[in-house]
Scaffold this motif. Sequence first.
Motif, short mmCIF file in Angstrom:
data_model
loop_
_atom_site.label_atom_id
_atom_site.label_comp_id
_atom_site.label_asym_id
_atom_site.label_seq_id
_atom_site.Cartn_x
_atom_site.Cartn_y
_atom_site.Cartn_z
N ASP A 112 -9.86 4.70 1.14
CA ASP A 112 -9.02 3.77 1.90
C ASP A 112 -7.56 4.26 1.83
O ASP A 112 -6.92 4.18 0.77
CB ASP A 112 -9.14 2.37 1.31
N THR B 48 -4.95 3.02 3.01
CA THR B 48 -3.91 1.98 2.87
C THR B 48 -3.37 1.90 1.45
O THR B 48 -2.23 1.49 1.23
CB THR B 48 -4.49 0.62 3.29
N GLU C 117 -0.75 4.52 1.34
CA GLU C 117 0.39 4.07 2.15
C GLU C 117 1.19 2.98 1.43
O GLU C 117 2.42 2.96 1.49
CB GLU C 117 -0.12 3.55 3.49
N ALA C 118 0.48 2.10 0.71
CA ALA C 118 1.18 1.07 -0.05
C ALA C 118 2.02 1.67 -1.16
O ALA C 118 3.15 1.24 -1.42
CB ALA C 118 0.16 0.09 -0.63
#
Length: 271
Positions: free
Chosen positions: A163, A165, A168-169
């Motif tokens: 994942d 994300t 990216e977080a």
Amino acid sequence: MKRRSLFLTTSATLGFIFLYAPMIALVVYSFNKSKLVTVWGGWSLKWYGELFRNEQIIDAALLSLKIAFISASVAVVLGTMAGFVLSRFGRFRGKMVLSGWISAPLVMPEVITGLSLLLLFVAMEGMFGWPSGRGTGTIIIAHVTFCMAYVAVIVQSRLSQLDETLEEAAMDLGAKPSSLFFLVTMPLIMPAIISGWLLSFTLSLDDLVIASFVSGPGNSTLPMVIFSKVRLGVSPEVNALATLMIAVVAIGVIGAMYQMRRQSKLLASDE
């Protein structure tokens, strides 16, 4: 439904017997007192004692373990880098060439790989004076060449399912690329890295064909010694050695499975 269940159970049982019955027979005959491997003479640990007094086998086993450890460790580093580049760098010039270069050792016959590496080492020795002859170093280079391909495929597959994300977080929170990789990405793909290391270690430890091309006098690995002995007839010492190898591999696989399961539980609890 019952017929389907009976069919699956029978198929699974026959499959396990086909796979593991020869290994069980080998382990049982490693405790055979008789010198003839096909004639049962009672239980004994005699051939284990003979095995540990055989300097040729012990030296070959230690050399194979050393080569497998170094090859797997180097292959994990290079294969992880290659898998990361192919998975995270998107489209770039030369990506198809890099992908083909990594996949080639997976489909190339071992005889071709061994012969091509031998010719390469001979040519390099003639042009640069290195490597001076064939030995442990050339075997390690050869094993890294094909082991890193397996690591790259495993890591790339794991990264494609990851994942993004989460990464990216981390970047939104100010993580630098190096911190992002070592603190976020690497723990998430650690099961793939461990699997790649174990697979590389096993492939290197088991290799006979390629090592026969790139090894020199006095650098016989364990598979080469076993193969030369088996050509003269199977000895009980070889059965004892194979049993010890099965035990080591089984312990390693169980340990890796336990570690990966523990890490999966930790990741699930964090989520």
